[in-house]
Design an enzyme around this catalytic site. Structure first.
Site, PDB file in Angstrom:
ATOM      1  N   THR A  57       0.775  -1.121  -0.008  1.00 43.81           N
ATOM      2  CA  THR A  57      -0.231   0.071   0.062  1.00 43.81           C
ATOM      3  C   THR A  57       1.109   1.121  -0.150  1.00 43.81           C
ATOM      4  OG1 THR A  57      -1.814  -1.107   1.048  1.00 43.81           O
ATOM      5  CG2 THR A  57      -1.938   1.136   1.286  1.00 43.81           C
TER       6      THR A  57
ATOM      7  N   SER B  74      46.828 -10.712  -3.590  1.00 46.63           N
ATOM      8  CA  SER B  74      47.482 -10.658  -2.071  1.00 46.63           C
ATOM      9  C   SER B  74      48.205  -9.411  -1.854  1.00 46.63           C
ATOM     10  CB  SER B  74      48.142 -11.932  -2.152  1.00 46.63           C
ATOM     11  OG  SER B  74      48.879 -12.028  -0.507  1.00 46.63           O
TER      12      SER B  74
END
Length: 517
Positions: A118, A335
């Site tokens: 709604t 890394s």
């Protein structure tokens, strides 16, 4: 108030109001000040204040689809003689603008909201009303010209417009998703052809198994993706049945019959979709099982993607201490401490997306079963996860194809070296030298560290040219017995116990004592 409620949107923060001018809007609960420049109104302000939860706004495709529903409703109401043509055309024009993406920052209600949608419906009604007022030359908030409920929401309920919009949005997202799966299928099939001649070890339960080609591995992935594509393509048929015109509980109370029959026709024209009014509009008003079905197919596709991604990570593991049969495109350093490391970041991302889709499927399942009697109050959660998963998968598939699959290369020498050391090759020898002898020669190959084919030939068990035939790609990767034509030249081998099994078993009466050779 100086800042309209809202929060972070799907594509960034909602536009913040920085002025001081407000307008006073009223409903049966009281009065609220609304920013004068806002297209939304009091219902939206209340909802935004009630649900500042996730910072995620309603999916933009649902907003666009709901705007199309409102446009169709306005045109149908005008044609049915229920709405003044001037007002109806202004609403339809405003809705068309929103359906094209205009005023997106005015839809500020959080995706997680109570009320079965709604709040989203009222957000749309208010935005369209104020834009229509503007089109007619009035001032925003002057609802005597165009009213959010009396005009924009005429002949409608949230309970028929919201589910209809959700179905339309799902279809519109389903089509590019199906195309994205098709693109992945094509990319995998291209690699299937490219790697058709790359013979390598097969693996079952991560242990050596009979040989396979790298191309066949890609072919299996392509077939799985093709099934996902086809299932999703067929799913559109289920979504075309809508409950528009059913109003609050599916009975159509409050909607003129002329409107009911016109509005679906108008919506078909606007969307270009083969939509049809459900024979029993109470059913799609109550039940959300169609969305569970769609979500289940999304989950199936996600499972396929996670499986493929896991396989690619495994096959590309290394490069020095893993399988390293394939190489993925190197996209970024992997890394902050290990020099030169590159990670399989795209398959890792795809896997995480797959898990998210699977998690969303559970949320959709729970929300769908939680519906009670004539309505499901949890459709906003269904919409959020269903449409979000579709968009997420579509974008992910495009990245997967472009940044990973198309750039995969095969290390043919590595595949050949691993195959020569694979226990799986011994299976091809069984019809020619018997199971027991195959066990013995495999054990010897392990001990001396030489290829199985070389040991077989050196022991004189088979001529070298026969070994080459048996271990050829054609013989190892097609149905039947490898080197079957060679069996006619020699007698059937006599079976006996596998020496490795013989060594492992305790001698009769030994009761666990070491068996002397």
């Amino acid at each position: 108030m100086r800042t309209p409620p809202g929060g972070e949107g799907r594509r960034g923060p909602a536009r913040r109001w920085t002025g001081t001018a407000t307008r006073t809007e009223r409903d049966f609960l009281g009065e609220i000040e609304v920013p004068q420049e806002a297209y939304y109104g009091i219902a939206t302000v209340r909802a935004a204040a009630n649900f500042p939860v996730s910072g995620q706004r309603v999916h933009p495709e649902l907003i666009k689809s709901l705007a199309l529903v409102k446009q169709a409703a306005a045109l149908a109401n005008v044609e049915a003689g229920l709405l003044d043509r001037r007002i109806g055309e202004a609403i339809a024009r405003a809705a068309a603008e929103v359906a094209e993406g205009a005023l997106a920052d005015q839809f500020i209600v959080d995706a997680f909201q109570g009320g079965a949608g709604t709040s989203t419906n009222m957000n749309m009604n208010e935005v369209l009303a104020n834009r229509a007022i503007e089109i007619l030359g009035g001032t925003r908030g002057d609802y005597s010209l165009v009213h959010p409920l009396d005009h924009v929401n005429l002949s409608q309920s949230t309970n028929d417009t919201y589910p209809t919009a959700l179905r339309i949005a799902a279809i519109r997202l389903l089509r590019p998703l199906t195309d994205a799966f098709a693109s992945l299928q094509s990319a995998l099939q291209a690699k299937e052809a490219e790697f058709a001649g790359v013979l390598k070890p097969g693996r079952t339960q991560l242990q050596d198994a009979v040989p396979i080609t790298l191309g066949l591995e890609f072919s299996a992935w392509a077939e799985a993706v093709a099934r996902d594509r086809w299932r999703l393509y067929k799913m559109e048929e289920r979504l075309r049945q809508v409950n528009l015109g059913g109003t609050a509980v599916g009975t159509g109370l409050g909607a003129d019959r002329r409107y009911v029959f016109l509005v679906i026709e108008k919506l078909r024209e606007l969307t270009g979709l083969g939509l049809a009014r459900a024979e029993n509009t109470v059913d799609p008003t109550q039940n959300a099982d169609v969305f569970v079905e769609v979500s289940g197919l999304l989950k199936a596709g996600a499972v396929t993607l996670a499986k493929i991604s896991g396989d690619l990570r495994l096959l590309s593991s290394g490069p020095g201490a893993g399988l390293a049969e394939i190489a993925l495109p190197q996209l970024q350093p992997g890394s902050s401490i290990m020099p030169g490391k590159v990670n399989p970041v795209i398959p890792e991302m795809v896997t995480q997306v797959a898990y998210q889709v699977i998690a969303g499927d559970l949320a959709i399942t729970l929300a769908a079963q939680a519906g009670q009697l004539e309505l499901n109050a949890f459709l906003p959660l269904v919409a959020h996860h269903l449409l979000g998963s579709m968009s997420l998968l579509t974008r992910t598939l495009g990245i997967f194809v472009e940044k990973c699959v198309r750039g995969i290369t095969a290390d043919r020498q590595r595949c050949r070296d691993l195959l020569e050391r694979s226990d799986g090759l011994a299976t091809a020898l069984v019809p020619h030298i018997g199971y027991a002898e195959a066990c013995r020669v495999l054990h010897e190959a392990h001990q001396c560290g030489r290829p199985l084919a070389q040991v077989v030939a050196e022991k004189g068990l088979l001529p070298e040219e026969d070994v080459q035939v048996i271990f050829s790609k054609e013989e190892l990767t097609r149905p039947g017995i490898p080197g079957s034509r060679l069996l006619k030249k020699r007698p059937t081998p006599v079976e006996g116990p596998c020496p490795r099994a013989q060594q492992d078993a305790p001698a009769e009466g030994a009761r666990g004592r070491e068996v002397q050779p």
